[in-house]
Design an enzyme around this catalytic site. Structure first.
Site, PDB file in Angstrom:
ATOM      1  CB  CYS A  18      -0.828  -0.010   1.131  1.00  9.50           C
ATOM      2  SG  CYS A  18      -1.965   1.427   1.467  1.00  9.50           S
ATOM      3  CB  THR A  26      -0.032   3.132   4.635  1.00  6.37           C
ATOM      4  OG1 THR A  26      -1.346   3.889   4.134  1.00  6.37           O
ATOM      5  CG2 THR A  26       0.463   3.301   5.736  1.00  6.37           C
ATOM      6  CG  HIS A  64       3.532   7.483   3.462  1.00 10.73           C
ATOM      7  ND1 HIS A  64       4.041   8.749   2.952  1.00 10.73           N
ATOM      8  CD2 HIS A  64       2.346   7.458   2.582  1.00 10.73           C
ATOM      9  CE1 HIS A  64       3.183   9.323   2.335  1.00 10.73           C
ATOM     10  NE2 HIS A  64       2.272   8.453   1.996  1.00 10.73           N
ATOM     11  CD  GLU A 107      -3.384  -2.684   0.563  1.00 12.74           C
ATOM     12  OE1 GLU A 107      -2.911  -3.399  -0.535  1.00 12.74           O
ATOM     13  OE2 GLU A 107      -3.373  -1.490   0.677  1.00 12.74           O
ATOM     14  CG  ASP A 122      -2.470  10.355 -12.217  1.00 16.24           C
ATOM     15  OD1 ASP A 122      -1.494  10.728 -12.143  1.00 16.24           O
ATOM     16  OD2 ASP A 122      -2.764   9.695 -11.199  1.00 16.24           O
ATOM     17  NE  ARG A 128      -0.274   4.464 -10.394  1.00 20.64           N
ATOM     18  CZ  ARG A 128       0.091   4.744  -9.232  1.00 20.64           C
ATOM     19  NH1 ARG A 128      -0.226   6.015  -8.638  1.00 20.64           N
ATOM     20  NH2 ARG A 128       0.761   3.956  -8.336  1.00 20.64           N
ATOM     21  CG  LEU A 174      -9.722   7.663  -0.023  1.00 19.07           C
ATOM     22  CD1 LEU A 174     -10.534   7.322   1.397  1.00 19.07           C
ATOM     23  CD2 LEU A 174      -9.366   6.811  -0.772  1.00 19.07           C
ATOM     24  N   GLY A 175      -8.230  11.398  -0.480  1.00 21.49           N
ATOM     25  CA  GLY A 175      -6.787  11.689  -0.735  1.00 21.49           C
ATOM     26  C   GLY A 175      -6.205  12.512   0.371  1.00 21.49           C
ATOM     27  CB  ILE A 176      -3.707  11.926   3.015  1.00 18.79           C
ATOM     28  CG1 ILE A 176      -5.085  10.805   3.539  1.00 18.79           C
ATOM     29  CG2 ILE A 176      -3.335  12.464   4.379  1.00 18.79           C
ATOM     30  CD1 ILE A 176      -4.540   9.783   4.287  1.00 18.79           C
ATOM     31  CB  VAL A 225     -13.969   8.987   2.730  1.00 23.26           C
ATOM     32  CG1 VAL A 225     -14.158   7.521   2.903  1.00 23.26           C
ATOM     33  CG2 VAL A 225     -14.904   9.645   2.020  1.00 23.26           C
TER      34      VAL A 225
HETATM   35  P1  NAD Z   1      -1.271   7.019  -5.147  1.00 27.55           P
HETATM   36  O1  NAD Z   1      -0.066   7.897  -4.548  1.00 27.55           O
HETATM   37  O2  NAD Z   1      -0.718   5.620  -5.754  1.00 27.55           O
HETATM   38  O3  NAD Z   1      -1.991   7.752  -6.473  1.00 27.55           O
HETATM   39  C1  NAD Z   1      -2.269   9.119  -6.266  1.00 27.55           C
HETATM   40  C2  NAD Z   1      -2.255   9.583  -7.499  1.00 27.55           C
HETATM   41  O4  NAD Z   1      -2.692  10.953  -7.905  1.00 27.55           O
HETATM   42  C3  NAD Z   1      -1.035   9.422  -8.287  1.00 27.55           C
HETATM   43  O5  NAD Z   1      -0.981   8.615  -9.308  1.00 27.55           O
HETATM   44  C4  NAD Z   1      -0.752  10.743  -8.807  1.00 27.55           C
HETATM   45  O6  NAD Z   1       0.337  10.693 -10.026  1.00 27.55           O
HETATM   46  C5  NAD Z   1      -1.760  11.430  -8.971  1.00 27.55           C
HETATM   47  N1  NAD Z   1      -1.710  12.932  -8.760  1.00 27.55           N
HETATM   48  C6  NAD Z   1      -0.813  13.926  -8.209  1.00 27.55           C
HETATM   49  N2  NAD Z   1      -0.904  15.070  -8.418  1.00 27.55           N
HETATM   50  C7  NAD Z   1      -2.371  15.032  -9.321  1.00 27.55           C
HETATM   51  C8  NAD Z   1      -2.861  16.115  -9.931  1.00 27.55           C
HETATM   52  N3  NAD Z   1      -2.702  17.432  -9.533  1.00 27.55           N
HETATM   53  N4  NAD Z   1      -4.352  15.649 -10.465  1.00 27.55           N
HETATM   54  C9  NAD Z   1      -4.624  14.347 -10.694  1.00 27.55           C
HETATM   55  N5  NAD Z   1      -3.712  13.419 -10.157  1.00 27.55           N
HETATM   56  C10 NAD Z   1      -2.617  13.859  -9.365  1.00 27.55           C
HETATM   57  O7  NAD Z   1      -2.422   6.751  -4.037  1.00 27.55           O
HETATM   58  P2  NAD Z   1      -3.363   5.592  -3.637  1.00 27.55           P
HETATM   59  O8  NAD Z   1      -2.859   4.380  -2.999  1.00 27.55           O
HETATM   60  O9  NAD Z   1      -4.257   5.504  -4.914  1.00 27.55           O
HETATM   61  O10 NAD Z   1      -4.352   6.495  -2.757  1.00 27.55           O
HETATM   62  C11 NAD Z   1      -5.165   7.650  -3.117  1.00 27.55           C
HETATM   63  C12 NAD Z   1      -4.928   8.660  -1.900  1.00 27.55           C
HETATM   64  O11 NAD Z   1      -5.772   8.183  -0.812  1.00 27.55           O
HETATM   65  C13 NAD Z   1      -3.629   9.197  -1.241  1.00 27.55           C
HETATM   66  O12 NAD Z   1      -3.576  10.557  -1.112  1.00 27.55           O
HETATM   67  C14 NAD Z   1      -3.739   8.072  -0.096  1.00 27.55           C
HETATM   68  O13 NAD Z   1      -2.849   8.812   0.881  1.00 27.55           O
HETATM   69  C15 NAD Z   1      -5.219   8.147   0.204  1.00 27.55           C
HETATM   70  N6  NAD Z   1      -5.500   7.224   1.253  1.00 27.55           N
HETATM   71  C16 NAD Z   1      -6.543   7.773   2.201  1.00 27.55           C
HETATM   72  C17 NAD Z   1      -7.006   6.530   2.952  1.00 27.55           C
HETATM   73  C18 NAD Z   1      -8.068   7.179   3.964  1.00 27.55           C
HETATM   74  O14 NAD Z   1      -8.528   6.221   4.799  1.00 27.55           O
HETATM   75  N7  NAD Z   1      -8.528   8.334   4.090  1.00 27.55           N
HETATM   76  C19 NAD Z   1      -6.838   5.228   2.635  1.00 27.55           C
HETATM   77  C20 NAD Z   1      -5.995   4.797   1.793  1.00 27.55           C
HETATM   78  C21 NAD Z   1      -5.214   5.860   0.918  1.00 27.55           C
HETATM   79 ZN    ZN Z   2      -3.628  -0.151   2.364  1.00 23.88          ZN
END
Ligand code: NAD
Ligand code: ZN
Length: 345
Positions: A42, A44, A47, A68, A199, A204, A266-268, A290
């Site tokens: 993942c 995470t 990180h 996972e 993206d 991707r 969802l994105g952090i 979320v």
């Molecule tokens: P990931 O880092 O693999 O995917 C993020 C994507 O966003 C990448 O492909 C990147 O190129 C793209 N991106 C960057 N800047 C962009 C922009 N300006 N416009 C469009 N796309 C852009 O992450 P993932 O594993 O698919 O997870 C998605 C997000 O969710 C991450 O931020 C992750 O930290 C977060 N997350 C949150 C939770 C939660 O419980 N809230 C759980 C899991 C993951």
């Molecule tokens: Zn995970």
């Protein structure tokens, strides 16, 4: 009797992980012991590998990482009911308490005392995992081990995507990471009309188009206003799913939404970021944060959708032996892969 196992450990306060020998955990009276078959890497975990500021603050040195997984129940505690040795399972990696107001209301995913396996307590990158029986989710035959191993991130996608009614709606997803792409597949399955995913990484976007029936857009090459016109949409997107953590992506999303649109985040983002709240207010946009998966409604819904035609297998781009974890992390860190599944034998 073998009493030790291989485990992928944050052995030292520095980047990287090490495969070490650890004692096989003893399940308590309300736990199950799971022989791990497959695990997913993942973001995470990246990180934690990188040992960034968040990881240093959060993860104890010596921790077995990973959350996972899919495996088989090999031992059960004396008080566990309804589970049996030999059953295949995945499980919810968020360990919750039962005493908070939220838990007592049945909203387990909102328990403020949540701890994560592979983040706060020993996790699933090992030959065996001890988990509260409450957290185990049995796998039907149509969910094989590699799909079982990515139900946790699929659950993030499902939880986010099902935050709002998608039937007949136009959906914008920002961020075509594994979770964004799986959310696109879910939005399609849930009856959205147009599903657009953005993206800035062409690899991707190509992966997104292979996994789901989506319109991939690089926002640097094409303005979302032009995409809206090209698809014959009148105002903009009804529902937005922010899955990149990028401020620029959120800004673009807000601009591309209809009046009264709904956004799930969802994105952090990496830190505090400036938000043009007046745009959100004047557009009367609803925003929902979320976290994780709904326990266990998200699990129920995603397994039901997998039974009923949701196909996300192509999001798995790499499969390798657990011993080759370093290569798996290297590929994942490149940012172009989909899910990487490690095989624990
Ligand atoms: P990931 O880092 O693999 O995917 C993020 C994507 O966003 C990448 O492909 C990147 O190129 C793209 N991106 C960057 N800047 C962009 C922009 N300006 N416009 C469009 N796309 C852009 O992450 P993932 O594993 O698919 O997870 C998605 C997000 O969710 C991450 O931020 C992750 O930290 C977060 N997350 C949150 C939770 C939660 O419980 N809230 C759980 C899991 C993951
Ligand atoms: Zn995970």
């Amino acid at each position: 009797m073998i009493d030790s196992m291989k485990a992928l450990v944050k052995a030292r306060p520095e980047p990287g992980l090490r495969m070490e020998s650890r004692p096989i955990p003893e399940p308590g009276p309300e736990d199950v012991l799971i022989r791990i078959r497959k695990t997913g890497i993942c973001g995470t975990d990246i990180h934690i590998w990188n040992w960034d500021e968040w990881a240093r603050r959060t993860v104890p040195v010596g921790l077995i990482t990973g959350h996972e997984f899919a495996g088989e129940i090999v031992a059960i505690g004396a008080q566990v009911k309804g589970l049996a040795i030999g059953q295949r399972c995945s499980g919810e990696g968020h360990l919750i308490g039962k005493d908070s107001r939220q838990s007592r209301a049945g909203k387990f995913h909102l328990d403020p005392g949540t701890r994560g396996i592979g983040v706060n307590v020993d996790g699933a990158f090992a030959e065996y995992l001890c988990l509260p029986a409450f957290n185990a989710v049995l796998l039907p035959d149509f969910v094989d081990d590699e799909i079982g191993a990515i139900l946790d991130p699929l659950g993030n996608a499902v939880h986010t995507a099902l935050s709002f009614d998608l039937l007949g709606e136009d959906v914008l997803i920002t961020g075509a990471g594994p979770i964004g792409i799986m959310a696109a597949a879910v939005a399609r399955h849930a009856g959205a009309r147009h599903v657009v995913i953005t993206d800035i990484n062409p690899a991707r976007l190509e992966l997104a188009a292979r996994v789901a029936d989506v319109v991939p857009v690089d926002p640097r090459a094409e303005n979302l206003r032009d995409v809206i016109a090209r698809l014959g949409m009148v105002q903009g997107f009804d529902v937005g799913l922010e899955m990149s953590g990028s401020q620029a992506a959120l800004d673009q999303m807000v601009e591309a939404m209809v009046m009264g649109g709904r956004i799930a985040l969802l994105g952090i983002p990496p830190g505090k970021s400036p938000v043009d709240w007046s745009r959100i207010v004047f557009k009367a946009i609803t925003i929902k944060g979320v976290y994780g998966r709904e326990i266990f409604e998200t699990w129920y819904k995603m397994i039901a959708m997998l039974e009923n035609g949701l196909n996300i297998r192509a999001i798995i781009t790499h499969r390798m032996a657990a011993e080759d974890f370093a290569q798996g992390f290297e590929i994942m860190r490149s940012g172009s892969s989909g899910k990487i599944v490690l095989d624990w034998g």
